[in-house]
Enzyme design. Structure first.
Site, PDB file in Angstrom:
ATOM      1  CD  GLU A  26       5.294  -0.622  80.654  1.00 19.82           C
ATOM      2  OE1 GLU A  26       5.172  -0.480  81.889  1.00 19.82           O
ATOM      3  OE2 GLU A  26       4.560  -0.043  79.833  1.00 19.82           O
ATOM      4  CD  GLU A  70      13.670  -3.858  56.802  1.00 23.40           C
ATOM      5  OE1 GLU A  70      13.922  -4.805  56.052  1.00 23.40           O
ATOM      6  OE2 GLU A  70      12.775  -3.889  57.657  1.00 23.40           O
TER       7      GLU A  70
END
Length: 196
Positions: free
Chosen positions: A33, A64
């Protein structure tokens, strides 16, 4: 304040979000954004996500835990003293995220460690440490609930304040926004008129 100063001093330094699973996706959500909202240069933004871009829509098995991949990515992205690296991990112990932050710190990048566990290992690798002590989830182990919400708010606050300090906001308005549709083009026009 530290992030703002670092990015101001290092004009080509990047803001790099790091995470795995939910935390990685939340980092991407905040970072993407910055260009449309504040016209933050795309070349000064990057993401390191366990499992790569495919992990945004899919759970990648063992991603992970892959510290070898973490070390390799830090080298491939040429992380340096110019960069700000924000690592986000609910448990604070995600091996991939911890390793990226550790290697980034070793390369003198400014490191920010954000976790929801007061004893998270990631805190060892943060020049600045942020603990979001959200405690146990309503649905045990579901990071996307309290922990994820707190992470999103925290990243929103950090990125918004950095952009304000860098002059990309005036009088509480997104003066540097990139108008990508009719609504935003009209808003941009009104902003230009307001400040002229």
């Amino acid at each position: 304040e530290a992030i703002y100063k670092h990015l101001t001093l290092n004009a080509k330094g990047r803001l790099i979000y790091v995470g795995a699973g939910t935390s990685g996706r939340i980092g991407v959500q905040d970072g993407v954004e910055l260009f449309p909202t504040f016209n933050w240069p795309k070349e000064r933004l990057d993401f390191i996500i366990a499992g790569g871009i495919n992990a945004l829509l899919n759970a990648i098995e063992n991603a992970e835990d892959d510290i070898n991949s973490a070390e390799k990515i830090v080298e491939e992205k040429f992380i340096s003293h110019k960069d700000v690296v924000i690592g986000v991990a609910a448990s604070g112990n995600t091996p991939f995220t911890c390793k990226v932050l550790e290697k980034s710190k070793n390369k003198s990048a400014l490191t920010i460690a954000i976790c929801n566990n007061t004893n998270g290992e990631i805190l060892k690798y943060g020049d600045h440490k942020i603990i979001l002590n959200t405690k146990a989830e309503v649905i045990a182990g579901s990071t996307r609930l309290k922990a994820g919400t707190a992470q999103k708010i925290c990243l929103n606050v950090i990125s918004s304040m950095v952009m304000v300090k860098m002059g990309r906001v005036k009088n509480g308005m997104m003066t540097e926004m990139v108008p990508t549709n009719k609504k935003l083009r009209l808003r941009k026009k009104k902003l230009i008129e307001f400040f002229n």
